[in-house]
Scaffold this active site. Structure first.
Site, PDB file in Angstrom:
ATOM      1  N   SER A   2       3.123  -6.026   1.706  1.00  0.00           N
ATOM      2  CA  SER A   2       2.214  -7.146   1.948  1.00  0.00           C
ATOM      3  C   SER A   2       2.239  -7.621   3.389  1.00  0.00           C
ATOM      4  O   SER A   2       1.367  -8.383   3.801  1.00  0.00           O
ATOM      5  CB  SER A   2       2.579  -8.322   1.026  1.00  0.00           C
ATOM      6  OG  SER A   2       3.922  -8.729   1.241  1.00  0.00           O
TER       7      SER A   2
ATOM      8  N   HIS B 146      -2.461  -2.565  -0.976  1.00  0.00           N
ATOM      9  CA  HIS B 146      -1.820  -3.849  -1.262  1.00  0.00           C
ATOM     10  C   HIS B 146      -2.484  -4.490  -2.476  1.00  0.00           C
ATOM     11  O   HIS B 146      -3.536  -5.112  -2.366  1.00  0.00           O
ATOM     12  CB  HIS B 146      -1.934  -4.757  -0.027  1.00  0.00           C
ATOM     13  CG  HIS B 146      -1.327  -6.104  -0.213  1.00  0.00           C
ATOM     14  ND1 HIS B 146      -1.720  -7.194   0.521  1.00  0.00           N
ATOM     15  CD2 HIS B 146      -0.360  -6.547  -1.066  1.00  0.00           C
ATOM     16  CE1 HIS B 146      -1.029  -8.247   0.141  1.00  0.00           C
ATOM     17  NE2 HIS B 146      -0.199  -7.886  -0.817  1.00  0.00           N
TER      18      HIS B 146
ATOM     19  N   ASN C 250      -2.202 -12.165   3.743  1.00  0.00           N
ATOM     20  CA  ASN C 250      -1.014 -12.948   4.047  1.00  0.00           C
ATOM     21  C   ASN C 250      -1.047 -13.575   5.430  1.00  0.00           C
ATOM     22  O   ASN C 250      -0.387 -14.595   5.658  1.00  0.00           O
ATOM     23  CB  ASN C 250       0.245 -12.100   3.877  1.00  0.00           C
ATOM     24  CG  ASN C 250       0.659 -12.007   2.422  1.00  0.00           C
ATOM     25  OD1 ASN C 250       0.396 -12.911   1.641  1.00  0.00           O
ATOM     26  ND2 ASN C 250       1.284 -10.916   2.044  1.00  0.00           N
TER      27      ASN C 250
END
Length: 284
Positions: free
Chosen positions: A121, A142, A192
């Site tokens: 991630s 991901h 993220n």
């Protein structure tokens, strides 16, 4: 070039992400090999898969019986069992040295045209593949947590990733019923890089007394139409996972990504969120 026909998918790691990837692959009709380093981890992965399939069956969200789907998944502790897979997805510990070792072993075990994907991630795809003889077949896939429920998959293209690997990654994710978007190999990728600072700032605002935790979450849910506020979402992700991702972004991108003090304190206390029963909220 990576092979175009995928019949058998390997998954390295039987934890939350690994067993979820194995489940959606089997649900889509693929034969799956789920590998972890200990038999106990593999068994725990199967327990999670069984529970998830039963819940989905109870909602009439499966086109086949849980037993039929479950029978497509083989569990193992032997990395060599992945040798006949057409695609391998690594979903192990979020640690660069661990992932580099795994991919080095996979390069020895798998045929040279097998696509090797990582579910990382935050870590660099280019760095993970840097010691390999064929880094062009390494890509980021991901998946979002929980894998059987979340629709999206982030495809992350490394510096050496080939066009054929990129095209196959999009296609296989779509075959698994997912919708893809693509990111360059920059820290945190799309999700993220944006999500972790949002969570981190929510924690910082709570720690500084801007509002109660429930009002912070309610303000974001009702004011921006997100399904979960930052503190609730952090508990669901795992505060240790949030801290690790934020520390990686801080190291790569600088001071604006520094982890909130309260986030570090919660992790040091072992209050990791829903999985431990205590985070910002209490859980049974």
């Amino acid at each position: 070039m990576v092979r175009e026909t995928i019949d058998r998918i390997g998954v390295v790691g039987a934890g939350t992400m690994g067993n979820g990837i194995a489940q959606v692959s089997a649900t889509a009709g693929y034969d799956v090999v789920m590998r972890d380093i200990e038999t106990e981890f593999v068994e725990n992965g199967f327990e999670s898969i069984d529970d998830s399939l039963e819940r989905l069956a109870g909602r009439d969200d499966l086109s086949e019986s849980p037993e039929t789907i479950r029978d497509r998944i083989e569990g193992t502790t032997a990395l060599e069992a992945l040798a006949d897979c057409d695609l391998v997805v690594e979903a192990a510990l979020e640690d660069l040295s661990v992932k580099r070792d795994i991919f080095g072993d996979l390069e020895d075990v798998c045929e040279s045209d097998v696509l090797l994907a990582t579910n990382t991630s935050t870590l660099s795809i280019t760095a993970i593949a840097s010691d390999l003889e064929s880094p062009e077949r390494v890509i980021g896939l991901h998946f979002m947590n929980p894998v059987p429920i979340m629709e999206g998959v982030e495809v992350v293209v490394g510096e050496k990733t080939s066009e054929s690997a990129r095209e196959l990654a999009h296609r296989i994710a779509e075959d698994l019923g997912k919708t893809t978007w693509e990111s360059d190999d920059k820290p945190g990728f799309v999700t993220n890089r944006i999500l972790m600072p949002w969570i981190n700032e929510g924690i910082r605002a709570f720690d500084e007394g801007v509002a109660t935790k429930t009002d912070i979450d309610a303000g974001m849910e009702l004011g921006t139409n997100v399904p979960m506020g930052p503190l609730t979402l952090a508990d669901h992700i795992g505060l240790d996972v949030c801290l690790h991702a934020t520390e990686t972004l801080h190291e790569e991108l600088g001071e604006r990504y520094r982890p909130a003090y309260l986030l570090k304190r919660k992790v040091e206390a072992g209050d990791l969120g829903k999985k431990t029963g205590t985070g910002f909220y209490e859980y049974e």
